[in-house]
Design a protein around this motif. Sequence first.
Motif, short mmCIF file in Angstrom:
data_model
loop_
_atom_site.label_atom_id
_atom_site.label_comp_id
_atom_site.label_asym_id
_atom_site.label_seq_id
_atom_site.Cartn_x
_atom_site.Cartn_y
_atom_site.Cartn_z
N PRO A 1 -14.80 46.70 -48.56
CA PRO A 1 -14.88 47.74 -49.62
C PRO A 1 -13.22 47.75 -49.98
O PRO A 1 -12.49 47.31 -49.33
CB PRO A 1 -14.89 49.01 -48.66
N VAL A 2 -13.13 48.09 -51.31
CA VAL A 2 -11.81 48.11 -51.92
C VAL A 2 -11.11 49.30 -51.38
O VAL A 2 -11.57 50.44 -51.28
CB VAL A 2 -11.87 48.11 -53.52
N PRO A 3 -9.88 49.04 -50.55
CA PRO A 3 -9.16 50.38 -50.25
C PRO A 3 -8.58 51.20 -51.32
O PRO A 3 -8.38 50.67 -52.32
CB PRO A 3 -7.89 49.35 -49.30
N HIS A 4 -8.57 52.39 -50.92
CA HIS A 4 -7.99 53.27 -51.61
C HIS A 4 -7.35 54.64 -50.82
O HIS A 4 -7.72 54.67 -49.66
CB HIS A 4 -8.75 53.71 -52.96
N ARG B 1 2.15 46.89 -49.55
CA ARG B 1 2.41 47.92 -48.90
C ARG B 1 1.80 49.23 -49.19
O ARG B 1 1.55 49.93 -48.36
CB ARG B 1 4.20 47.97 -49.12
N ARG B 2 1.35 49.24 -50.54
CA ARG B 2 0.66 50.32 -50.97
C ARG B 2 -0.69 50.53 -50.63
O ARG B 2 -1.17 51.56 -50.15
CB ARG B 2 0.83 50.36 -52.65
N PHE B 3 -1.41 49.18 -50.67
CA PHE B 3 -2.80 49.28 -50.59
C PHE B 3 -3.26 48.68 -49.34
O PHE B 3 -4.54 48.57 -49.08
CB PHE B 3 -3.45 48.86 -51.80
N GLY B 4 -2.35 47.92 -48.59
CA GLY B 4 -2.67 47.19 -47.22
C GLY B 4 -3.52 45.82 -47.64
O GLY B 4 -4.10 45.44 -46.65
N ILE B 5 -3.22 45.37 -48.79
CA ILE B 5 -4.12 43.94 -49.09
C ILE B 5 -3.34 43.42 -50.16
O ILE B 5 -2.56 44.01 -50.98
CB ILE B 5 -5.50 44.56 -49.54
N SER B 6 -3.46 42.19 -50.33
CA SER B 6 -2.72 41.44 -51.46
C SER B 6 -3.36 41.60 -52.65
O SER B 6 -4.57 42.05 -52.80
CB SER B 6 -2.68 40.01 -51.25
N PRO B 7 -2.72 41.38 -53.66
CA PRO B 7 -3.17 41.72 -55.12
C PRO B 7 -4.57 40.80 -55.55
O PRO B 7 -5.61 41.19 -55.87
CB PRO B 7 -2.28 41.25 -56.14
#
Length: 281
Positions: A2-5, A266-272
């Motif tokens: 799932p996409v993190p948010h 850092r913000r989303f815990g995953i690379s772009p």
Amino acid sequence: MPVPHLDRPICEPVQLRPGARLRVRRIVEGGSAAPSAPFPHYHDVSELVLFGRVRGQLVADGMRYALTDGCVVFVPSLRQHDFALEGGPRDWTLVQIDAGTVAALADAPAGEPLRGVFCARPEAALTDRIAMLGDWLVEAADNDALAASLATLLLQAVASAPRIEGRREDAQSDALQRLRPALERLRHDPAHAPSADEAAALCALSPAYFSRRFHLQLGMAWSEYVRTHRLHLASQMLLESDRSAASIAIALGFSTPSHFGELFQRRFGISPNAYRRAGTR
């Protein structure tokens, strides 16, 4: 995957999950529902509420509106408002929409009503049309292109509904009013965001007072808000375009692609790039 948010408190500036342009929720409460507690608040998103059964009041922009069955409410981004609902059975559909999407509609022909708060009561034929669009929107995924198209049609329909006249309040004016020039400059040109001193000048405030007031109203420093806003836009662009992460970083004013990647991680815990792969499967 799932996409993190991040789910946020009601008053923080970015409420939509990364990549999304809108969020839709259907709320149904039974006869045991208690009156809602007053809570003046604001959102970075615009908000459309389609009421089914309801009794209560809306207070926004210094006006008070009576809410009755079948009415609709529109509140643009960053307008302080408060719903006071009576107890008992009530239901509504809540549509929270990216501010940039609404701004584009507001600049189009017949879009002027979307520049301010309004409460309206559609006539019979329009009520049926709005209800149908609302039902379709609830069924559509909130990150689906279909949902965005339905939301546009819904906003256009609601903008044409007859208005409910409000009563002027003696309450203090919108607490965010003095900060809007800086927020609007950032929204229109995120790649060239003003510095804190420049933002203060746009708002005709001293830098020290601007910083205190901004942190009090939005819970973060101006620089943090700028960074959060840019990262939210980047998350949308990763899912909605085929531009490279490096190109998006430069377009949004990040100093280097590698710095953008660090902040995004850092913000989303995953690379772009991993975020793009997760969100487009």
